[in-house]
Design a protein around this motif. Structure first.
Motif, PDB file in Angstrom:
ATOM      1  N   UNK A  34      42.696  45.522  41.426  1.00 57.06           N
ATOM      2  CA  UNK A  34      41.673  44.539  41.024  1.00 57.06           C
ATOM      3  C   UNK A  34      40.452  44.629  41.928  1.00 57.06           C
ATOM      4  N   UNK A  35      40.656  44.378  43.208  1.00 57.67           N
ATOM      5  CA  UNK A  35      39.535  44.263  44.127  1.00 57.67           C
ATOM      6  C   UNK A  35      38.791  45.584  44.316  1.00 57.67           C
ATOM      7  N   UNK A  36      39.496  46.641  44.625  1.00 59.10           N
ATOM      8  CA  UNK A  36      38.829  47.926  44.861  1.00 59.10           C
ATOM      9  C   UNK A  36      38.067  48.428  43.640  1.00 59.10           C
ATOM     10  N   UNK A  37      38.647  48.398  42.434  1.00 62.18           N
ATOM     11  CA  UNK A  37      37.858  48.850  41.276  1.00 62.18           C
ATOM     12  C   UNK A  37      36.600  48.013  41.021  1.00 62.18           C
ATOM     13  N   UNK A  38      36.699  46.711  41.220  1.00 64.88           N
ATOM     14  CA  UNK A  38      35.529  45.851  40.998  1.00 64.88           C
ATOM     15  C   UNK A  38      34.435  46.174  42.009  1.00 64.88           C
ATOM     16  N   UNK A  43      30.329  46.299  40.015  1.00 61.36           N
ATOM     17  CA  UNK A  43      30.400  45.327  38.926  1.00 61.36           C
ATOM     18  C   UNK A  43      30.892  44.007  39.495  1.00 61.36           C
ATOM     19  N   UNK A  44      30.139  42.978  39.289  1.00 58.81           N
ATOM     20  CA  UNK A  44      30.567  41.658  39.729  1.00 58.81           C
ATOM     21  C   UNK A  44      31.068  40.927  38.492  1.00 58.81           C
ATOM     22  N   UNK A  45      32.316  40.537  38.542  1.00 61.85           N
ATOM     23  CA  UNK A  45      32.944  39.913  37.391  1.00 61.85           C
ATOM     24  C   UNK A  45      32.244  38.588  37.098  1.00 61.85           C
ATOM     25  N   UNK A  46      31.695  38.457  35.919  1.00 59.30           N
ATOM     26  CA  UNK A  46      30.903  37.285  35.556  1.00 59.30           C
ATOM     27  C   UNK A  46      31.746  36.112  35.055  1.00 59.30           C
ATOM     28  N   UNK A  47      32.850  36.396  34.416  1.00 61.53           N
ATOM     29  CA  UNK A  47      33.590  35.356  33.720  1.00 61.53           C
ATOM     30  C   UNK A  47      34.421  34.483  34.657  1.00 61.53           C
ATOM     31  N   UNK A  48      35.000  35.069  35.681  1.00 64.44           N
ATOM     32  CA  UNK A  48      35.855  34.295  36.586  1.00 64.44           C
ATOM     33  C   UNK A  48      35.800  34.900  37.978  1.00 64.44           C
ATOM     34  N   UNK A  49      36.078  34.095  38.969  1.00 68.20           N
ATOM     35  CA  UNK A  49      36.096  34.632  40.327  1.00 68.20           C
ATOM     36  C   UNK A  49      37.178  35.702  40.488  1.00 68.20           C
ATOM     37  N   UNK A  50      36.914  36.637  41.349  1.00 72.00           N
ATOM     38  CA  UNK A  50      37.826  37.754  41.583  1.00 72.00           C
ATOM     39  C   UNK A  50      39.182  37.256  42.084  1.00 72.00           C
ATOM     40  N   UNK A  51      39.198  36.174  42.840  1.00 74.32           N
ATOM     41  CA  UNK A  51      40.482  35.722  43.376  1.00 74.32           C
ATOM     42  C   UNK A  51      41.442  35.284  42.277  1.00 74.32           C
ATOM     43  N   UNK A  56      46.438  36.615  39.630  1.00 80.21           N
ATOM     44  CA  UNK A  56      47.139  36.984  38.402  1.00 80.21           C
ATOM     45  C   UNK A  56      47.895  38.301  38.594  1.00 80.21           C
ATOM     46  N   UNK A  57      47.233  39.304  39.138  1.00 77.54           N
ATOM     47  CA  UNK A  57      47.867  40.607  39.382  1.00 77.54           C
ATOM     48  C   UNK A  57      48.991  40.471  40.406  1.00 77.54           C
ATOM     49  N   UNK A  58      48.755  39.683  41.466  1.00 83.34           N
ATOM     50  CA  UNK A  58      49.773  39.441  42.483  1.00 83.34           C
ATOM     51  C   UNK A  58      51.057  38.910  41.841  1.00 83.34           C
ATOM     52  N   UNK A  59      50.924  37.931  40.952  1.00 83.97           N
ATOM     53  CA  UNK A  59      52.102  37.336  40.321  1.00 83.97           C
ATOM     54  C   UNK A  59      52.872  38.350  39.489  1.00 83.97           C
ATOM     55  N   UNK A  60      52.155  39.180  38.734  1.00 87.45           N
ATOM     56  CA  UNK A  60      52.838  40.180  37.916  1.00 87.45           C
ATOM     57  C   UNK A  60      53.602  41.163  38.802  1.00 87.45           C
ATOM     58  N   UNK A  61      52.947  41.666  39.833  1.00 85.81           N
ATOM     59  CA  UNK A  61      53.591  42.630  40.735  1.00 85.81           C
ATOM     60  C   UNK A  61      54.773  41.970  41.446  1.00 85.81           C
ATOM     61  N   UNK A  62      54.604  40.737  41.860  1.00 81.09           N
ATOM     62  CA  UNK A  62      55.687  40.003  42.515  1.00 81.09           C
ATOM     63  C   UNK A  62      56.900  39.937  41.592  1.00 81.09           C
ATOM     64  N   UNK A  63      56.671  39.603  40.330  1.00 84.77           N
ATOM     65  CA  UNK A  63      57.769  39.465  39.358  1.00 84.77           C
ATOM     66  C   UNK A  63      58.497  40.787  39.130  1.00 84.77           C
ATOM     67  N   UNK A  64      57.766  41.892  39.048  1.00 85.72           N
ATOM     68  CA  UNK A  64      58.447  43.171  38.794  1.00 85.72           C
ATOM     69  C   UNK A  64      58.996  43.811  40.068  1.00 85.72           C
ATOM     70  N   UNK A  65      58.658  43.269  41.228  1.00 87.52           N
ATOM     71  CA  UNK A  65      59.165  43.810  42.487  1.00 87.52           C
ATOM     72  C   UNK A  65      60.509  43.206  42.868  1.00 87.52           C
ATOM     73  N   UNK A  66      60.796  42.026  42.415  1.00 85.64           N
ATOM     74  CA  UNK A  66      62.091  41.397  42.717  1.00 85.64           C
ATOM     75  C   UNK A  66      63.263  42.304  42.306  1.00 85.64           C
ATOM     76  N   UNK A  67      63.231  42.934  41.112  1.00 85.14           N
ATOM     77  CA  UNK A  67      64.337  43.850  40.785  1.00 85.14           C
ATOM     78  C   UNK A  67      64.480  45.025  41.753  1.00 85.14           C
ATOM     79  N   UNK A  68      63.390  45.467  42.362  1.00 80.51           N
ATOM     80  CA  UNK A  68      63.485  46.534  43.363  1.00 80.51           C
ATOM     81  C   UNK A  68      64.290  46.057  44.569  1.00 80.51           C
ATOM     82  N   UNK A  69      64.131  44.784  44.929  1.00 72.53           N
ATOM     83  CA  UNK A  69      64.928  44.233  46.020  1.00 72.53           C
ATOM     84  C   UNK A  69      66.401  44.144  45.627  1.00 72.53           C
TER      85      UNK A  69
END
Length: 163
Positions: A34-38, A43-51, A56-69
């Motif tokens: 998210x951050x590096x590509x922006x 490109x400054x994201x106009x619709x919503x703050x980057x955080x 949002x991305x953090x939550x998705x990665x967190x959810x799919x990382x639990x099975x790795x544990x």
């Protein structure tokens, strides 16, 4: 931050700090996708703050990382590393992963409304929910690196197809 994970700081390796591994992975992927590509595209994201996007991305990665544990249970136990599945149990960890996916979808709806972006996220999250019960410590590496990690790529594919 990845290097700091392995290098001892005042005799303590971040790797040995309970529950830290999943947060480091999630934050690194959020920054990388998210951050590096922006910022690298000027490109400054106009619709919503980057955080919001990063969370949002953090939550998705967190959810799919639990099975790795879950996959790494034996290794983490041998190294006395506290992870979510070791402390909560495998079933509760999978429930947490599903809950985090739900929060991810709520935030996606907040960020994008009910358009094709949310639909792509809903489809991929449904696929992840179907995969979660299959997470086991003796499951093939292809399940984790191919299917679960592949859901990140599926997000882009569904977004492209549906737009």
């Amino acid at each position: 931050s990845t290097m700091l994970y392995y290098v001892p700081i005042r005799g303590v390796r971040l790797r040995n700090v309970p529950f830290l591994k999943i947060f480091i992975i999630s934050i690194n992927w959020a920054v990388a996708t998210v951050l590096l590509p922006i910022y690298s595209s000027d490109y400054i994201h106009q619709r919503m703050p980057v955080y919001f996007l990063m969370f949002e991305r953090f939550l998705f990665i967190f959810a799919i990382t639990i099975p790795f544990d879950i996959r790494d249970l034996d290794h983490d136990q041998a190294n006395n590393l506290k992870t979510i599945p070791r402390v909560m149990g495998v079933q509760n960890a999978l429930i947490l992963s599903g809950f985090v996916l739900f929060v991810y979808l709520v935030i996606s709806f907040q960020n994008y409304g009910s358009g094709y972006v949310l639909l792509s996220r809903l489809i991929v999250s449904s696929i992840v929910l179907l995969l979660l019960p299959l997470a086991q410590k003796d499951r093939s590496g292809y399940f984790y690196t191919g299917l679960l990690d592949g859901t990140m790529v599926l997000q882009g594919i569904f977004l492209w197809v549906l737009s």
